[in-house]
Design a protein around this motif. Structure first.
Motif, PDB file in Angstrom:
ATOM      1  N   LEU A  73       0.847  -1.189   0.000  1.00 32.48           N
ATOM      2  CA  LEU A  73       0.000   0.000   0.000  1.00 32.48           C
ATOM      3  C   LEU A  73       0.886   1.244   0.000  1.00 32.48           C
ATOM      4  O   LEU A  73       0.574   2.239  -0.641  1.00 32.48           O
ATOM      5  CB  LEU A  73      -0.911  -0.010   1.235  1.00 32.48           C
ATOM      6  N   THR A  74       1.997   1.175   0.717  1.00 32.41           N
ATOM      7  CA  THR A  74       2.994   2.238   0.704  1.00 32.41           C
ATOM      8  C   THR A  74       4.346   1.656   1.100  1.00 32.41           C
ATOM      9  O   THR A  74       4.423   0.630   1.777  1.00 32.41           O
ATOM     10  CB  THR A  74       2.640   3.369   1.683  1.00 32.41           C
ATOM     11  N   ASN A  75       5.411   2.316   0.668  1.00 33.05           N
ATOM     12  CA  ASN A  75       6.748   1.961   1.156  1.00 33.05           C
ATOM     13  C   ASN A  75       7.290   3.032   2.100  1.00 33.05           C
ATOM     14  O   ASN A  75       8.475   3.021   2.435  1.00 33.05           O
ATOM     15  CB  ASN A  75       7.716   1.687   0.004  1.00 33.05           C
ATOM     16  N   HIS A  76       6.445   3.960   2.506  1.00 35.57           N
ATOM     17  CA  HIS A  76       6.790   4.845   3.613  1.00 35.57           C
ATOM     18  C   HIS A  76       6.735   4.019   4.899  1.00 35.57           C
ATOM     19  O   HIS A  76       5.860   3.167   5.052  1.00 35.57           O
ATOM     20  CB  HIS A  76       5.795   6.006   3.735  1.00 35.57           C
ATOM     21  N   CYS A  77       7.642   4.260   5.836  1.00 38.70           N
ATOM     22  CA  CYS A  77       7.605   3.514   7.084  1.00 38.70           C
ATOM     23  C   CYS A  77       8.212   4.334   8.219  1.00 38.70           C
ATOM     24  O   CYS A  77       9.200   5.045   8.025  1.00 38.70           O
ATOM     25  CB  CYS A  77       8.364   2.192   6.944  1.00 38.70           C
ATOM     26  N   ILE A  78       7.598   4.203   9.381  1.00 31.01           N
ATOM     27  CA  ILE A  78       8.078   4.940  10.554  1.00 31.01           C
ATOM     28  C   ILE A  78       9.210   4.204  11.257  1.00 31.01           C
ATOM     29  O   ILE A  78       9.855   4.766  12.144  1.00 31.01           O
ATOM     30  CB  ILE A  78       6.925   5.190  11.557  1.00 31.01           C
ATOM     31  N   TYR A  79       9.443   2.940  10.874  1.00 38.42           N
ATOM     32  CA  TYR A  79      10.469   2.141  11.535  1.00 38.42           C
ATOM     33  C   TYR A  79      11.759   2.121  10.718  1.00 38.42           C
ATOM     34  O   TYR A  79      11.766   2.414   9.516  1.00 38.42           O
ATOM     35  CB  TYR A  79       9.979   0.721  11.773  1.00 38.42           C
ATOM     36  N   ASP A  80      12.837   1.705  11.377  1.00 34.74           N
ATOM     37  CA  ASP A  80      14.152   1.705  10.734  1.00 34.74           C
ATOM     38  C   ASP A  80      14.818   0.336  10.879  1.00 34.74           C
ATOM     39  O   ASP A  80      15.974   0.226  11.296  1.00 34.74           O
ATOM     40  CB  ASP A  80      15.039   2.790  11.350  1.00 34.74           C
ATOM     41  N   CYS A  81      14.076  -0.713  10.536  1.00 32.49           N
ATOM     42  CA  CYS A  81      14.593  -2.080  10.637  1.00 32.49           C
ATOM     43  C   CYS A  81      15.755  -2.255   9.652  1.00 32.49           C
ATOM     44  O   CYS A  81      15.613  -1.975   8.455  1.00 32.49           O
ATOM     45  CB  CYS A  81      13.493  -3.078  10.329  1.00 32.49           C
ATOM     46  N   ALA A  82      16.874  -2.736  10.153  1.00 34.75           N
ATOM     47  CA  ALA A  82      18.104  -2.777   9.363  1.00 34.75           C
ATOM     48  C   ALA A  82      17.972  -3.590   8.080  1.00 34.75           C
ATOM     49  O   ALA A  82      18.563  -3.270   7.056  1.00 34.75           O
ATOM     50  CB  ALA A  82      19.239  -3.334  10.227  1.00 34.75           C
ATOM     51  N   TYR A  83      17.185  -4.669   8.113  1.00 32.97           N
ATOM     52  CA  TYR A  83      17.097  -5.602   7.002  1.00 32.97           C
ATOM     53  C   TYR A  83      16.090  -5.188   5.936  1.00 32.97           C
ATOM     54  O   TYR A  83      15.980  -5.848   4.907  1.00 32.97           O
ATOM     55  CB  TYR A  83      16.690  -6.983   7.530  1.00 32.97           C
TER      56      TYR A  83
END
Length: 420
Positions: free
Chosen positions: A63-73
């Protein structure tokens, strides 16, 4: 409608979704009703699979590739410098219907980066499924990726519209999750899983009494683990998978080899992609655990923490347990027949039926479809052509690899000369 902008979004968000492999649609039986569009019965979806088992018959997008998280992988991590995009709810609905009418797809697999917070994102995913079901009368397959941390209420609603729900556990170990995704907690993943499990049990019980009970996620739930982003062993991966199968009634656990997406000191270096063969061995082990009666500690344990690369896990187990062989195929019970290298479950069933009428020999086994190039070292039957039983494990392994067409054949050609 700005078709060029929609095309651009589709390119971005379909590409971002390629890292999620848990999109198989087996298990659902939602039939067409009220002259609606499509169905997801076993005959209604025609799947296409790549060589490594990935399903490619669904419209598979974020739905989106915006994300509030910063998961390394994760390629969509907020610190990653990638082009961002987001679909409107109606745009996903229109794409699904238009692609279905053109016979491009048979269903929808919808995941997402996380806007604002988990519940806000989950609400938008549900809105897509709800519009498809109620406004477009779409009876095709829908797989919604549940958002870690979403509320129980939203997980319940999602199951009313989706055929399958899934929450990716992402990293097999809790310690690995803390290292690579410090913004997330393990319970963010397990709480939605528990809710889905409990609702599936409740639906099953209520449906026995009230046949009109609304379906809830008829294809069950699944999860996915990234393999190789941390230093977990195959034992760690499969013990985690066994836990999720048992505790959360998973329909499937998927294994995805880590693909380097960014430079990060916590991750393997760029260019050190996990071999596809490791994925394959994990899937083979998963199959043995679910259908062949193996316990995980028989295949992987402290003495054998990683799977053999050059041979499949059943053959590896048999070579480590030669004291249990040879097996008399005319007398052995089903459980032991299933453990013979070269015997599939279909062959086992055929053998059990056929031996009621006569003793079976090599010719019978060939007709049944047994892979005798592997099986002959582990069985006896009503034939005497091959009765040499003094071979050691390495010798058997070498002979099998010599007679196979696998890429490891040449590796053992020199070793075999030592035995001849």
């Amino acid at each position: 409608m700005n078709f060029e902008r929609i095309r651009e979004k589709l390119n971005i968000l379909a590409d971002a979704a390629k890292y999620d492999v848990s999109c198989a649609s087996s298990g659902s039986n939602r039939s067409n009703k009220n002259k609606g569009l499509g169905n997801s019965t076993s005959m209604g979806i025609c799947h296409s699979y790549t060589e490594d088992g990935r399903c490619i018959s669904l419209l598979k997008i974020l739905l989106t590739n915006h994300c509030i998280y910063d998961c390394a992988y994760c390629v969509t991590r907020k610190s990653n410098d990638v082009k961002r995009a987001a679909f409107k709810i109606q745009e996903v609905v229109d794409l699904t219907i238009n692609f279905y009418r053109r016979n491009y797809i048979e269903g929808l697999f919808l995941s997402s980066g996380i806007f604002k917070n988990p519940d806000y994102t989950m609400e938008r995913l549900i809105a897509v499924a709800k519009k498809l079901r109620e406004e477009e009368n779409f009876n095709g397959y829908i797989h919604l990726k549940s958002i870690p941390g979403a509320s129980d209420e939203l997980m319940y609603e999602a199951g009313l519209y989706a055929d399958r729900l899934s929450v990716n556990i992402e990293v097999p170990t809790v310690s690995g999750l803390k290292l690579l995704a410090p913004d997330k907690k393990h319970e963010d993943f397990t709480n939605p899983m528990l809710k889905v499990k409990n609702e599936l049990i409740r639906y099953k019980n209520e449906h026995k009494v009230i046949k009109s009970t609304p379906k809830y996620a008829p294809a069950g739930q699944s999860t996915q683990m990234i393999v190789g982003a941390t230093n977990e062993t195959d034992k760690d991966v499969m013990y985690s998978a066994t836990y999720y199968y048992k505790e959360y009634h998973m329909k499937r656990v998927y294994y995805s080899g880590y693909v380097p997406v960014a430079e990060d000191h916590r991750l393997p270096s760029i260019g050190s992609q996990v071999p596809m063969l490791r994925e394959n061995r994990l899937y083979q082990t998963d199959w043995l655990l679910r259908f062949y009666g193996f316990a995980v500690n028989e295949i992987l344990n402290d003495n054998h923490p990683n799977l053999d690369v050059d041979i499949d896990p059943k053959l590896s187990w048999a070579l480590r347990n030669l004291h249990l062989f040879p097996v008399n195929i005319n007398k052995a019970e089903k459980r032991m027949l299933a453990r013979i290298p070269g015997f599939g479950m279909l062959s086992v069933e055929k053998i059990i039926k056929a031996r009621k009428f006569r003793k079976l020999n090599w010719d019978h086994l060939k007709k049944i479809g047994v892979a005798l190039n592997r099986a002959k070292y582990f069985i006896v039957c009503d034939s005497r052509q091959w009765e040499k039983r003094d071979l050691e494990a390495e010798r058997i392994k070498g002979l099998i690899l010599q007679n196979s067409n696998g890429k490891f054949r040449s590796q053992y050609s020199n070793q075999l000369q030592l035995f001849n």
